[in-house]
Design an enzyme around this catalytic site. Structure first.
Site, short mmCIF file in Angstrom:
data_model
loop_
_atom_site.label_atom_id
_atom_site.label_comp_id
_atom_site.label_asym_id
_atom_site.label_seq_id
_atom_site.Cartn_x
_atom_site.Cartn_y
_atom_site.Cartn_z
N THR A 68 1.06 -1.44 0.05
CA THR A 68 0.11 -0.10 0.08
C THR A 68 1.20 1.32 -0.08
O THR A 68 1.74 1.04 0.27
CB THR A 68 -0.89 -0.11 1.55
N GLU A 69 -0.30 2.38 -0.72
CA GLU A 69 0.82 3.28 -0.40
C GLU A 69 0.16 4.87 -0.25
O GLU A 69 -1.24 4.23 0.11
CB GLU A 69 1.22 3.83 -2.14
N PHE A 107 0.99 2.75 6.02
CA PHE A 107 0.30 1.11 6.60
C PHE A 107 0.93 -0.03 6.36
O PHE A 107 0.54 -1.53 6.20
CB PHE A 107 -1.33 0.43 6.29
N ILE A 108 2.49 -0.15 6.69
CA ILE A 108 4.14 -1.36 6.56
C ILE A 108 3.33 -2.08 7.76
O ILE A 108 3.75 -1.52 8.98
CB ILE A 108 4.12 -0.88 5.92
N ILE A 165 -24.67 -5.66 25.55
CA ILE A 165 -24.83 -7.02 26.45
C ILE A 165 -24.08 -6.10 28.09
O ILE A 165 -24.75 -6.53 29.21
CB ILE A 165 -24.88 -8.30 26.32
N GLU A 215 -6.66 -5.75 4.66
CA GLU A 215 -6.97 -6.53 3.54
C GLU A 215 -7.92 -6.54 2.59
O GLU A 215 -8.15 -7.74 1.87
CB GLU A 215 -6.94 -7.78 4.22
N THR A 218 -10.07 -3.51 0.74
CA THR A 218 -11.75 -3.21 2.30
C THR A 218 -13.12 -3.57 1.64
O THR A 218 -12.58 -5.22 0.78
CB THR A 218 -12.19 -1.31 1.79
#
Lengths: 387, 385
Positions: A128-129, A158-159, A341, A367, A369
């Site tokens: 990703t870049e 996001f590495i 709950i 991984e 969207t």
């Protein structure tokens, strides 16, 4: 049952029970201590090396455990029941190893796989870049050949494992004018070195403790023989294939987190009383528990179905996509319902519910969207049902 | 003419609130949220703006605004930072309870002090073992001469640390049947015997102090018994909670609006596959769903507020507004995060804050399961055969 199957079952149950012990004994207490302050669980990683968890699917001949993807999925589920972040150090690491095992040259396999299996060399994907996420082909990192080396420039976002890992599978463009674009993309396997700069440590909603960073390449030089398979222009196809197991991994994480939330709710609902009885005796809560458990069970079966298909050596884009989509969405819903709950107690940090709720969107967004998953699923369906 | 005057006042107040949010709230929201810092400086400004008395009648020193305007104020504040609305909510429920059920002296004494914000705080209602089931409270108030002696623990008290005055529910008769007849409401200023025992570290709604308070032989003057009569506390507070539900619904509308607006902007900037993602059908469908949900939530909220403005009970409408608005707020916050992709998951963007804030509205002010039961009870009454 054949002997082979029997041996596989035995190996699976051994490792799964070891992982369960590890989670109860070491992971959960560490999560409570490290998660909020975003502290890296270095000692857990060392234990995971000792357990062989960096080589779960790496063939035994290369020093790995040689386990199947079903076992791989179960291990990720068990780890994530304790703390989802702890599946991060071995998540993209396995995709990297899988790409080497499948597409690497013999030398690459012999050199890298044993080191990856022990965790001595470990890291993940640099894919990703900042301006290219779902649209992988839009990446701008370049690799220019210079003698016996390639010179890399660009930045990655996001590495996972960027700070604590040492080895990465990097995708870069060796031909910016290639048509279609993916033919210009090449995969390099490289260790950190001069010009490999780890930038911002990203402060995340969840998935904390695990380092996710920006990486910058400034004239970062890698040997020409670090191209996977030795040939330019194959990177996109190689990595896309490996992402199937990435989706199985993420779906299994979602099952683990959702299971933890469900189990906490089942316990709490029998302890907490309103209107003179345990809330588990109110229909409103029973309906919720039943829905939650059904979603978790369906998620788990979808994950195992995708993993089994991969174990049979078949492509499982459709199944892995469905598993990732359904399990992550179910996880988002189940973690919120578990918070309902628990009432106000679900909203404070003395209980793990708020952590499950913060971790859940990682599986929805990460991984690929879920919107991308849906498009992949639809594309596969239309192919299958073409008129 | 009255209506026109109100509309003008509404416009004025809303403009002032919008400016306040832009100028003072937004710049500090992310940092204060992250570090869980209480925004004292905002409280000073909100006092000057009269917000602590926005729905307190003018004769008692308030702005005397209607509930619809109040909902709009809360919505505007929450577009900036939801936590800030918490400073007002239970404080105004307290003031409203005094205005509706207090004695004349209580109104004359307390309302001006509350309207100015000099006395401010909230409700002490929930206990560690009594949330949705209010009648299960265990706090006791025993009369001793001209005082009541209070013992017990309250949980999830908004403004518990920084507020000074609380509306307290306690049992003056533990054997009353049904139990609610034994519950009385007191106005209590902090003093000896009241200890803030825990600051709660929350998923969202940060910066706003939510506390556990322990009362040990804490004494309040008998004249602080709201309405001057024992056993009236449960109904006094329950009817004021309508207001709380309108507030929480309006918060949800504010947070959802902020999330949607961020998403619709980002979708036009971020490009994939050669065009802004806003040009992909997958994103357009999401944006359309989000905006439709926000509009519906806003209308439900205003509908409940308008009914209350007409002087009618609005349990059903306020319950529906709270239920729907809080649910869609969480969905819209999640969808806005999807549209932002990985950037939605990191703290450099406010999306993750919206996602953390959203469950407060689902769980707080009566969980949505309780809202559904209230709605159903009202429906069955209305459609009784």
């Amino acid at each position: 049952m054949t002997l082979d199957q029997q041996a596989r079952e035995e190996a699976r149950s051994q490792i799964v029970s070891a992982v369960r012990d590890f989670v109860q004994r070491d992971v959960i207490p560490t999560a409570v201590r490290c998660e909020n302050d975003d502290i890296y669980p270095g000692e857990l990683v060392e234990q995971m090396k000792d357990m062989g968890l960096f080589g779960i699917t790496i063939p035994e001949e290369y020093g790995g455990l040689g386990l199947d993807f079903t076992t791989f999925a179960i291990i990720f589920e068990e780890l994530s029941k304790g703390w989802m972040s702890i599946s991060g150090p071995i998540g993209t690491h396995h995709i990297m190893a899988e790409v080497v095992a499948k597409y690497g040259t013999d030398e690459q396999k012999q050199h890298w796989l044993p080191r990856m299996a022990t965790g001595d060399r470990r890291g993940g994907l640099a894919l990703t870049e900042p301006d290219a996420g779902s649209d992988v082909q839009a990446m701008e990192t370049t690799a220019v050949k210079d003698g016996e080396e390639y010179v890399l420039n660009g930045s990655k976002m996001f590495i996972t494992n960027a700070e604590n890992g040492n080895t990465f599978l990097i995708l870069a463009k060796t031909d910016r004018n290639a048509e279609p674009r993916h033919k210009g993309i090449t995969a390099f396997l490289a260790e950190k070195g001069p010009g490999f700069k780890v930038g911002r440590h990203l402060d995340k909603l969840g998935y904390r403790g695990l380092d996710t960073c920006e990486i910058t390449f400034q004239d970062f030089r890698v040997p020409a023989d670090s191209i996977i398979g030795g040939e330019e222009g194959k990177g996109f196809i190689q990595i896309m294939d490996g992402l199937e197991s990435g989706r199985i991994n993420v779906a299994a994480r979602a099952v683990g987190v959702a299971t933890a939330a469900l189990e906490a709710s089942l316990k709490y609902a029998q302890q907490r009383k309103t209107f003179g009885k345990p809330i588990a005796q109110h229909q409103a809560i029973q309906l919720m528990l039943a829905d939650m458990a059904t979603k978790v069970q369906a998620s788990r079966l979808l994950v195992h179905d995708a993993a089994a298909k991969k174990d049979r050596g078949e492509r499982c884009d459709l199944e892995a996509g469905m598993a990732k989509l359904f399990a992550s969405e179910a996880c988002g819903q189940v973690t919120l319902d578990a918070m309902r709950i628990h009432g106000g107690y679900g909203y404070i940090k003395e209980y793990p519910l708020e952590r499950y709720y913060r971790d859940a969107p990682l599986m929805i967004i990460g991984e690929g969207t879920n919107e991308i998953q849906k498009l992949v699923i639809a594309r596969n369906l239309l192919k299958r049902y073409a008129i | 003419m009255v209506v026109e005057a109100n509309l003008e006042l509404r416009t004025q107040v809303l403009r002032a609130v919008r400016e306040f949010v832009q100028r003072d709230v937004l710049p500090i929201a992310d940092r204060y949220d992250n570090d869980d810092i209480f925004p004292h400086e905002l409280v000073v400004t909100m006092k000057e703006m009269g917000l602590f008395g926005c729905i307190v009648p003018e004769e008692h020193g308030g702005l005397g605004l209607d509930f619809t305007t109040y909902a709009m104020i809360i919505e505007e504040i929450c577009k900036g930072w939801m936590s800030v609305s918490g400073i007002l909510n239970s404080h105004l429920i307290m003031a409203y309870t005094v205005a509706m059920t207090g004695t004349e002296e209580q109104k004359r004494h307390w309302l001006p002090l509350m309207a100015s914000g000099e006395k401010r705080g909230g409700l002490c209602l929930t206990e560690p073992n009594a949330g949705s089931d209010v009648q299960a409270i265990e706090m006791t108030a025993v009369r001793e001469g001209e005082e009541y002696v209070i013992n017990g623990t309250k949980m999830f008290v908004s403004n518990g640390e920084h507020g000074n005055t609380f509306l307290l529910l306690a049992k003056t008769d533990r054997d009353a049947r049904p139990p609610y007849k034994g519950i009385s409401a007191f106005i209590a200023e902090k003093g000896p015997g009241l200890e803030v025992s825990r600051h709660l570290d929350k998923l969202g709604y940060r910066g706003l102090d939510t506390s556990e308070l322990v009362f040990q032989d804490f004494r309040v003057p008998a004249e602080n018994l709201v309405g001057g009569e024992e056993g009236q506390g449960f109904y006094a507070v329950m009817s004021a909670l309508e207001l709380g539900r309108i507030n929480v619904a309006a918060r949800s509308v504010g947070v959802a609006t902020a999330a949607f607006e961020a998403a619709v902007k980002y979708a036009q900037q971020r490009k994939t596959f050669g065009k802004p993602i806003a040009q992909h059908q997958a994103i357009q469908i999401m944006l359309a769903d989000m905006a439709t949900k926000v509009a519906a939530a806003r209308l439900l909220t205003y509908d409940a507020a308008a009914k209350k403005d007409r002087g009618e009970r609005c349990d059903l409408e306020a319950g529906m507004a709270k239920l729907y608005a809080s649910e869609i707020c969480q969905q819209v916050a999640m969808d806005a995060m999807r549209i932002h992709g990985g950037y939605g998951y990191i703290k450099e963007f406010p999306l993750e804050r919206y996602y953390r804030d959203a469950p407060l509205m689902i769980i707080g002010e009566g969980t949505n399961e309780i809202q559904k039961l209230v709605i159903a009870r009202n429906l069955l009454k209305r459609y009784a055969i």
